[in-house]
Design an enzyme around this catalytic site. Structure first.
Site, PDB file in Angstrom:
ATOM      1  N   ALA A   1      -1.311  -2.493   1.309  1.00  0.00           N
ATOM      2  CA  ALA A   1      -0.427  -3.309   1.475  1.00  0.00           C
ATOM      3  C   ALA A   1      -0.417  -4.799   1.537  1.00  0.00           C
ATOM      4  CB  ALA A   1       0.387  -2.932   2.777  1.00  0.00           C
TER       5      ALA A   1
ATOM      6  N   GLY B   1      -0.427  -5.518  -1.927  1.00  0.00           N
ATOM      7  CA  GLY B   1       0.722  -5.301  -2.628  1.00  0.00           C
ATOM      8  C   GLY B   1       1.671  -6.517  -2.218  1.00  0.00           C
ATOM      9  N   ASP B   2       1.532  -6.960  -0.987  1.00  0.00           N
ATOM     10  CA  ASP B   2       2.294  -8.018  -0.575  1.00  0.00           C
ATOM     11  C   ASP B   2       2.027  -9.458  -1.422  1.00  0.00           C
ATOM     12  OD1 ASP B   2       3.924  -9.550   1.563  1.00  0.00           O
ATOM     13  OD2 ASP B   2       1.783 -10.684   1.781  1.00  0.00           O
ATOM     14  N   ALA B   3       0.882  -9.851  -1.875  1.00  0.00           N
ATOM     15  CA  ALA B   3       0.610 -10.885  -2.796  1.00  0.00           C
ATOM     16  C   ALA B   3       1.118 -10.399  -4.170  1.00  0.00           C
ATOM     17  CB  ALA B   3      -0.803 -11.024  -2.778  1.00  0.00           C
TER      18      ALA B   3
END
Length: 161
Positions: A51, A54-56
């Protein structure tokens, strides 16, 4: 005297209209950053770490989507923040769910269970869904970039007119 940014904004023309291939090419340019990760190493990466990655990647995708047509920094910020907030990510996950494979749904489940430390302003279920989307994006970035691209193109980001 106008700044260079203001002159570019004034002169923007048809040649600065983005298309999906331009956006995907920019995102794909980060692919050399990915090292070969073995199946064993991949299984050792926690859903929270997926996560985090994935956020980046998701924020980079959204930033690139809104880069053209040229705008002022405050406009970019407003547009991007609206898309990367947990509530919007949860909506995007729900819109993608019918397209997800069983293995992807398992990553979503693991990502949901990894969501901890919820912000006070967000409903815990919404936060879990947002974390699930981020974990899925992180996982696909490491394992199946073409599939990630396919799913990101299904997310409905709106251009301001």
């Amino acid at each position: 005297m106008k700044s260079q940014e203001e002159e570019l904004l004034d002169k923007q023309g048809e040649d600065l209209k983005p298309d999906s291939s331009w956006n995907q090419a920019l995102l794909a340019s980060t692919a050399p950053l990915i090292q070969n990760i073995s199946r064993t190493q991949l299984q050792q990466i926690s859903p929270a770490s997926l996560a985090y990655l994935g956020d980046a990647i998701y924020e980079l995708y959204v930033r690139m989507f809104y880069l053209l047509p040229l705008q002022r920094s405050d406009a970019y910020h407003r547009l991007v923040v609206a898309q990367v907030r947990a509530e919007t990510q949860a909506l995007h996950l729900r819109s993608l769910t019918p397209y997800l494979r069983a293995s992807e749904l398992e990553i979503v489940r693991r990502g949901r269970n990894a969501a901890t430390g919820r912000p006070k302003r967000v409903d815990p279920e919404i936060y879990q869904q947002a974390t699930s989307l981020e974990a899925l994006i992180g996982y696909l970035y490491l394992t199946d970039f073409p599939r990630l691209t396919e799913l990101l193109q299904k997310i409905h980001l709106e251009k301001e007119e």
